[in-house]
Design an enzyme around this catalytic site. Structure first.
Site, PDB file in Angstrom:
ATOM      1  N   ASN A  12       0.870  -1.182   0.000  1.00 31.65           N
ATOM      2  CA  ASN A  12       0.000   0.000   0.000  1.00 31.65           C
ATOM      3  C   ASN A  12       0.905   1.229   0.000  1.00 31.65           C
ATOM      4  O   ASN A  12       1.487   1.569   1.025  1.00 31.65           O
ATOM      5  CB  ASN A  12      -0.886  -0.035   1.266  1.00 31.65           C
ATOM      6  CG  ASN A  12      -1.734   1.212   1.408  1.00 31.65           C
ATOM      7  OD1 ASN A  12      -1.805   2.039   0.500  1.00 31.65           O
ATOM      8  ND2 ASN A  12      -2.387   1.343   2.559  1.00 31.65           N
ATOM      9  N   LYS A  14       0.051   4.230  -0.297  1.00 33.45           N
ATOM     10  CA  LYS A  14      -0.598   5.422   0.289  1.00 33.45           C
ATOM     11  C   LYS A  14      -0.328   6.640  -0.589  1.00 33.45           C
ATOM     12  O   LYS A  14      -0.291   6.509  -1.812  1.00 33.45           O
ATOM     13  CB  LYS A  14      -0.121   5.611   1.733  1.00 33.45           C
ATOM     14  CG  LYS A  14      -0.295   4.341   2.568  1.00 33.45           C
ATOM     15  CD  LYS A  14      -0.110   4.535   4.045  1.00 33.45           C
ATOM     16  CE  LYS A  14      -0.288   3.188   4.740  1.00 33.45           C
ATOM     17  NZ  LYS A  14      -0.285   3.284   6.185  1.00 33.45           N
ATOM     18  N   HIS A 111      -9.799   1.142   4.611  1.00 31.00           N
ATOM     19  CA  HIS A 111      -8.550   1.311   5.378  1.00 31.00           C
ATOM     20  C   HIS A 111      -8.816   2.276   6.533  1.00 31.00           C
ATOM     21  O   HIS A 111      -9.583   3.228   6.387  1.00 31.00           O
ATOM     22  CB  HIS A 111      -7.441   1.852   4.462  1.00 31.00           C
ATOM     23  CG  HIS A 111      -6.089   1.814   5.102  1.00 31.00           C
ATOM     24  ND1 HIS A 111      -5.694   2.743   6.037  1.00 31.00           N
ATOM     25  CD2 HIS A 111      -5.058   0.947   4.961  1.00 31.00           C
ATOM     26  CE1 HIS A 111      -4.463   2.448   6.437  1.00 31.00           C
ATOM     27  NE2 HIS A 111      -4.058   1.362   5.804  1.00 31.00           N
ATOM     28  N   GLU A 113      -7.199   4.657   7.651  1.00 31.85           N
ATOM     29  CA  GLU A 113      -6.932   6.069   7.333  1.00 31.85           C
ATOM     30  C   GLU A 113      -8.108   6.673   6.571  1.00 31.85           C
ATOM     31  O   GLU A 113      -8.435   7.851   6.747  1.00 31.85           O
ATOM     32  CB  GLU A 113      -5.616   6.188   6.540  1.00 31.85           C
ATOM     33  CG  GLU A 113      -4.408   5.937   7.448  1.00 31.85           C
ATOM     34  CD  GLU A 113      -3.168   5.416   6.741  1.00 31.85           C
ATOM     35  OE1 GLU A 113      -3.106   5.450   5.500  1.00 31.85           O
ATOM     36  OE2 GLU A 113      -2.251   4.940   7.457  1.00 31.85           O
ATOM     37  N   GLU A 180      -6.049  -5.261  10.242  1.00 36.08           N
ATOM     38  CA  GLU A 180      -5.034  -4.239  10.465  1.00 36.08           C
ATOM     39  C   GLU A 180      -5.316  -3.516  11.781  1.00 36.08           C
ATOM     40  O   GLU A 180      -6.047  -2.512  11.799  1.00 36.08           O
ATOM     41  CB  GLU A 180      -5.051  -3.225   9.313  1.00 36.08           C
ATOM     42  CG  GLU A 180      -4.647  -3.800   7.985  1.00 36.08           C
ATOM     43  CD  GLU A 180      -3.898  -2.765   7.149  1.00 36.08           C
ATOM     44  OE1 GLU A 180      -2.812  -3.076   6.662  1.00 36.08           O
ATOM     45  OE2 GLU A 180      -4.404  -1.637   7.003  1.00 36.08           O
ATOM     46  N   GLY A 186       2.057   1.679  10.897  1.00 30.50           N
ATOM     47  CA  GLY A 186       3.045   2.750  10.823  1.00 30.50           C
ATOM     48  C   GLY A 186       3.758   3.026  12.130  1.00 30.50           C
ATOM     49  O   GLY A 186       4.415   4.050  12.284  1.00 30.50           O
ATOM     50  N   SER A 219       2.914  -2.767  10.279  1.00 32.70           N
ATOM     51  CA  SER A 219       4.358  -2.872  10.530  1.00 32.70           C
ATOM     52  C   SER A 219       4.954  -4.206  10.074  1.00 32.70           C
ATOM     53  O   SER A 219       5.828  -4.762  10.746  1.00 32.70           O
ATOM     54  CB  SER A 219       4.678  -2.590  11.998  1.00 32.70           C
ATOM     55  OG  SER A 219       4.287  -1.266  12.335  1.00 32.70           O
TER      56      SER A 219
END
Ligand code: PGA
Length: 258
Positions: A12, A14, A111, A113, A180, A186, A219
């Site tokens: 991904n 991003k 996702h 985010e 996730e 991250g 991660s």
């Protein structure tokens, strides 16, 4: 290696990489893909090579589509969003028919985010899932709990609710789900492999399907890919930061090679 479900290793990207950066990534990444080591695999192993996916920003789709056509068959293009309408006054969105033009095979939906910064809800996630499937694109549905929810003992409940609310009427034969945990994204703080496996088992119980490929994301890096992939419920990974570096991502996608 589990041969009953498709293994998927998805990067991904991003909102990273200019065109020049994407080109230099591929120059380093593609030669490392499988390499000569594929020659040592038997027929069955070759037929079951994992799908490798790069989920790129929209402005890279055309360039990657043109490049990936010449690449190994199991390297696919992915997108990071899809709207439920084919066209219309939806500034900043992209439709399934637009993604079809570039032979996009996977799309990330839900996702954390997108849920956090762009107000995606289980309802909009469900509409995006349906749009992806109706355009023959496999959605990678992301679910996961926050640190606070985990500490309050609510992790399983959160997953159950995200899944039941967003999967109503969705065909589980063309679906990938990525667990996730938000606290692992991250942060460098990977979920322990056994715990990720336990959560995926919970997801499989909610789905009541043995056929959906389940990924872990948060991660993932070259140092933990082997351990994650030995877990029976983990059919692949969704990789953020480590997919931006060609050497790291190559090590991750080559985990299965001798
Ligand atoms: P990360 O991101 O690998 O950088 O933790 C994963 C993701 O957001 O999908």
């Amino acid at each position: 290696m589990n041969y009953t479900r498709k293994q998927v290793i998805a990067g991904n990207w991003k909102m990273y990489k200019t065109q020049a950066e994407a080109k230099s990534f591929l120059l380093k990444f593609l030669p490392q893909l499988h390499g000569d080591r594929v020659l040592w695999l038997d027929e069955q192993q070759r037929a079951h090579l994992p799908d490798i996916v790069i989920c790129a920003p929209f402005t890279k789709l055309q360039f990657l589509a043109e490049t990936l056509v010449l690449s190994p068959q199991n390297l696919h293009l992915g997108a990071q969003n899809i709207h439920w309408a084919d066209e219309g006054p939806f500034t900043g969105e992209i439709s399934g028919q637009m993604l079809n033009e570039y032979n996009v095979r996977y799309v990330i939906v839900g996702h954390s985010e997108r849920r956090h910064y762009f107000c995606d809800t289980d309802e909009t996630v469900r509409k995006r899932l349906r749009a992806a499937q109706s355009h023959n694109i496999t959605p990678i549905l992301c679910v996961g709990e926050t640190k606070l929810q985990r500490e309050s003992g609510l992790a399983e409940e959160v997953l159950t609710s995200q899944l039941t609310n967003s999967l109503e009427g969705i065909d589980t034969d063309n679906l990938v789900i990525a667990y996730e945990p938000i606290w692992a994204i991250g942060t460098g703080d990977t979920c322990a492999a056994e715990e990720a496996n336990r959560m995926l088992k919970h997801i499989r119980g909610v789905l009541k399907s043995d056929r959906v490929s389940l990924l872990y994301g948060g991660s993932v890096k070259p140092e933990n890919i082997d351990e994650l992939m030995t877990q029976p419920e983990i059919d692949g990974v969704l990789v953020g930061g480590a997919s931006l570096d060609p050497d790291s991502f190559a090590k991750i996608v080559n985990f299965h090679l001798p």
